[in-house]
Write a protein that holds these residues in place. Structure first.
Motif, PDB file in Angstrom:
ATOM      1  N   PRO A 121      28.865 -14.326 -45.080  1.00 32.06           N
ATOM      2  CA  PRO A 121      27.917 -15.443 -44.994  1.00 32.06           C
ATOM      3  C   PRO A 121      28.320 -16.400 -43.869  1.00 32.06           C
ATOM      4  O   PRO A 121      29.512 -16.614 -43.614  1.00 32.06           O
ATOM      5  N   GLY A 122      27.340 -16.942 -43.192  1.00 30.36           N
ATOM      6  CA  GLY A 122      27.632 -17.930 -42.160  1.00 30.36           C
ATOM      7  C   GLY A 122      28.020 -17.353 -40.813  1.00 30.36           C
ATOM      8  O   GLY A 122      28.412 -18.099 -39.914  1.00 30.36           O
ATOM      9  N   ARG A 123      27.895 -16.044 -40.634  1.00 30.12           N
ATOM     10  CA  ARG A 123      28.271 -15.418 -39.357  1.00 30.12           C
ATOM     11  C   ARG A 123      27.431 -15.997 -38.220  1.00 30.12           C
ATOM     12  O   ARG A 123      26.224 -16.187 -38.350  1.00 30.12           O
ATOM     13  N   VAL A 124      28.088 -16.268 -37.103  1.00 32.87           N
ATOM     14  CA  VAL A 124      27.429 -16.789 -35.908  1.00 32.87           C
ATOM     15  C   VAL A 124      27.545 -15.751 -34.805  1.00 32.87           C
ATOM     16  O   VAL A 124      28.553 -15.047 -34.700  1.00 32.87           O
ATOM     17  N   VAL A 125      26.499 -15.617 -33.990  1.00 31.79           N
ATOM     18  CA  VAL A 125      26.491 -14.650 -32.895  1.00 31.79           C
ATOM     19  C   VAL A 125      26.145 -15.376 -31.593  1.00 31.79           C
ATOM     20  O   VAL A 125      25.623 -16.485 -31.598  1.00 31.79           O
ATOM     21  N   ARG A 126      26.461 -14.706 -30.467  1.00 31.56           N
ATOM     22  CA  ARG A 126      26.078 -15.239 -29.167  1.00 31.56           C
ATOM     23  C   ARG A 126      25.055 -14.305 -28.539  1.00 31.56           C
ATOM     24  O   ARG A 126      25.277 -13.106 -28.442  1.00 31.56           O
ATOM     25  N   THR A 127      23.926 -14.859 -28.115  1.00 27.95           N
ATOM     26  CA  THR A 127      22.860 -14.055 -27.546  1.00 27.95           C
ATOM     27  C   THR A 127      23.154 -13.730 -26.086  1.00 27.95           C
ATOM     28  O   THR A 127      24.055 -14.305 -25.478  1.00 27.95           O
ATOM     29  N   ARG A 128      22.334 -12.855 -25.514  1.00 29.57           N
ATOM     30  CA  ARG A 128      22.528 -12.503 -24.112  1.00 29.57           C
ATOM     31  C   ARG A 128      22.199 -13.664 -23.183  1.00 29.57           C
ATOM     32  O   ARG A 128      22.578 -13.659 -22.010  1.00 29.57           O
ATOM     33  N   HIS A 129      21.514 -14.684 -23.706  1.00 26.74           N
ATOM     34  CA  HIS A 129      21.223 -15.887 -22.930  1.00 26.74           C
ATOM     35  C   HIS A 129      22.337 -16.928 -23.059  1.00 26.74           C
ATOM     36  O   HIS A 129      22.257 -17.984 -22.443  1.00 26.74           O
ATOM     37  N   GLY A 130      23.345 -16.614 -23.885  1.00 26.34           N
ATOM     38  CA  GLY A 130      24.461 -17.529 -24.066  1.00 26.34           C
ATOM     39  C   GLY A 130      24.327 -18.466 -25.243  1.00 26.34           C
ATOM     40  O   GLY A 130      25.205 -19.298 -25.484  1.00 26.34           O
ATOM     41  N   ASP A 131      23.235 -18.356 -26.003  1.00 23.34           N
ATOM     42  CA  ASP A 131      23.030 -19.218 -27.168  1.00 23.34           C
ATOM     43  C   ASP A 131      23.943 -18.803 -28.316  1.00 23.34           C
ATOM     44  O   ASP A 131      24.050 -17.611 -28.625  1.00 23.34           O
ATOM     45  N   ALA A 132      24.541 -19.773 -28.980  1.00 25.80           N
ATOM     46  CA  ALA A 132      25.278 -19.511 -30.216  1.00 25.80           C
ATOM     47  C   ALA A 132      24.330 -19.778 -31.383  1.00 25.80           C
ATOM     48  O   ALA A 132      23.809 -20.882 -31.530  1.00 25.80           O
ATOM     49  N   MET A 133      24.079 -18.743 -32.210  1.00 29.43           N
ATOM     50  CA  MET A 133      23.088 -18.846 -33.269  1.00 29.43           C
ATOM     51  C   MET A 133      23.625 -18.285 -34.576  1.00 29.43           C
ATOM     52  O   MET A 133      24.403 -17.318 -34.573  1.00 29.43           O
ATOM     53  N   ALA A 134      23.193 -18.856 -35.685  1.00 30.14           N
ATOM     54  CA  ALA A 134      23.466 -18.257 -36.985  1.00 30.14           C
ATOM     55  C   ALA A 134      22.794 -16.888 -37.030  1.00 30.14           C
ATOM     56  O   ALA A 134      21.694 -16.708 -36.498  1.00 30.14           O
ATOM     57  N   LEU A 135      23.465 -15.933 -37.643  1.00 27.58           N
ATOM     58  CA  LEU A 135      22.945 -14.574 -37.702  1.00 27.58           C
ATOM     59  C   LEU A 135      21.529 -14.531 -38.258  1.00 27.58           C
ATOM     60  O   LEU A 135      20.649 -13.849 -37.709  1.00 27.58           O
ATOM     61  N   GLY A 136      21.268 -15.247 -39.333  1.00 28.34           N
ATOM     62  CA  GLY A 136      19.943 -15.238 -39.931  1.00 28.34           C
ATOM     63  C   GLY A 136      18.875 -15.769 -38.992  1.00 28.34           C
ATOM     64  O   GLY A 136      17.740 -15.282 -38.985  1.00 28.34           O
ATOM     65  N   GLU A 137      19.235 -16.769 -38.188  1.00 25.33           N
ATOM     66  CA  GLU A 137      18.283 -17.320 -37.229  1.00 25.33           C
ATOM     67  C   GLU A 137      17.970 -16.323 -36.114  1.00 25.33           C
ATOM     68  O   GLU A 137      16.823 -16.189 -35.694  1.00 25.33           O
ATOM     69  N   PHE A 138      18.986 -15.618 -35.640  1.00 23.98           N
ATOM     70  CA  PHE A 138      18.701 -14.632 -34.595  1.00 23.98           C
ATOM     71  C   PHE A 138      17.882 -13.468 -35.162  1.00 23.98           C
ATOM     72  O   PHE A 138      16.978 -12.958 -34.500  1.00 23.98           O
ATOM     73  N   LEU A 139      18.189 -13.047 -36.389  1.00 24.57           N
ATOM     74  CA  LEU A 139      17.408 -11.980 -36.997  1.00 24.57           C
ATOM     75  C   LEU A 139      15.944 -12.407 -37.143  1.00 24.57           C
ATOM     76  O   LEU A 139      15.029 -11.584 -37.010  1.00 24.57           O
ATOM     77  N   ARG A 140      15.717 -13.685 -37.361  1.00 23.60           N
ATOM     78  CA  ARG A 140      14.347 -14.201 -37.434  1.00 23.60           C
ATOM     79  C   ARG A 140      13.613 -13.951 -36.111  1.00 23.60           C
ATOM     80  O   ARG A 140      12.434 -13.578 -36.106  1.00 23.60           O
ATOM     81  N   THR A 141      14.308 -14.113 -35.001  1.00 18.06           N
ATOM     82  CA  THR A 141      13.664 -13.840 -33.703  1.00 18.06           C
ATOM     83  C   THR A 141      13.353 -12.360 -33.538  1.00 18.06           C
ATOM     84  O   THR A 141      12.398 -11.990 -32.844  1.00 18.06           O
ATOM     85  N   ARG A 142      14.131 -11.507 -34.179  1.00 18.74           N
ATOM     86  CA  ARG A 142      13.855 -10.059 -34.104  1.00 18.74           C
ATOM     87  C   ARG A 142      12.587  -9.723 -34.892  1.00 18.74           C
ATOM     88  O   ARG A 142      11.836  -8.821 -34.508  1.00 18.74           O
TER      89      ARG A 142
END
Length: 222
Positions: A121-142
């Motif tokens: 829980p709470g995992r954070v990822v970095r996008t190819r644009h350099g954004d640091a995002m919560a995993l759930g938030e990035f999955l929302r963009t998918r």
């Protein structure tokens, strides 16, 4: 996170079912996402659906700095970024025939779910644009990518939109910031998503109703 995961799974699975019925001529049809063909747009969707696997294999940023709404900012659609996105889709499409591309899409989204399910829980990822995002938030963009481009593919293939209820809920909530569209418009979620993403034009009356409600959508394109 559960609702977002369900939206991603359902929409990818439904798209895969549709794609398995296509022949090679279908993959060469033009789409509204010019200059992409169906094949090239699918290559783009395949890459986006699988992007989290490598992101989750990389070190996690200390904290999230951008949410899903912020991810769809104007900088993501600057001319240079857009040109790179278009060229990548065309380049990747040349590598596989239709059937192989569909199989690769299936592998990509399933690998993403496996990778997501293995995270704490709470995992954070970095996008190819350099954004640091919560995993759930990035999955929302998918979910947005697969669902909205699914509308583009449906139009190119002369099919009724196959937008799944779980994905429609996730996308509509993101596009509106959780607020309902003005009731007098009588929009269902499909109509709202098509209008909000430029897949259908707003009439003058619709625009006036949205403006009167103080309702503002995300900056979203392509």
């Amino acid at each position: 996170m559960r609702a977002v995961r369900t939206g991603f799974r359902d929409e990818c699975a439904r798209l895969g079912e549709v794609l398995r019925d296509l022949d090679e001529a279908d993959f060469d049809r033009p789409t509204g996402c010019a200059p992409w063909t169906v094949r090239e747009l699918l290559a783009h969707v395949r890459t986006g659906a699988g992007r989290l696997v490598d992101m989750l294999a990389a070190p996690a940023p200390a904290r999230a700095e951008v949410d899903a709404a912020g991810y769809f900012g104007a900088a993501k659609f600057a001319p240079a970024v857009d040109a790179d996105r278009i060229d990548a889709g065309r380049r990747e499409a040349r590598e596989l025939d239709g059937a192989a591309l569909v199989a690769d899409f299936d592998r990509a989204w399933r690998a993403t779910l496996d990778a997501v399910d293995a995270q704490p829980p709470g995992r954070v990822v970095r996008t190819r644009h350099g954004d640091a995002m919560a995993l759930g938030e990035f999955l929302r963009t998918r979910v947005v990518e697969v669902a909205v481009h699914g509308l583009d593919l449906a139009a190119a293939l002369d099919r009724r939109p196959w937008l799944t209820p779980a994905a429609a809920e996730v996308v509509a909530d993101l596009l509106t910031g959780g607020h309902p569209a003005p009731a007098e418009l009588g929009w269902d979620r499909l109509t709202l998503i098509r209008k909000a993403t430029g897949r259908a034009d707003l009439t003058d009356a619709e625009r006036a109703a949205v403006d009167a409600a103080g309702f503002r959508w995300l900056s979203f394109a392509g």
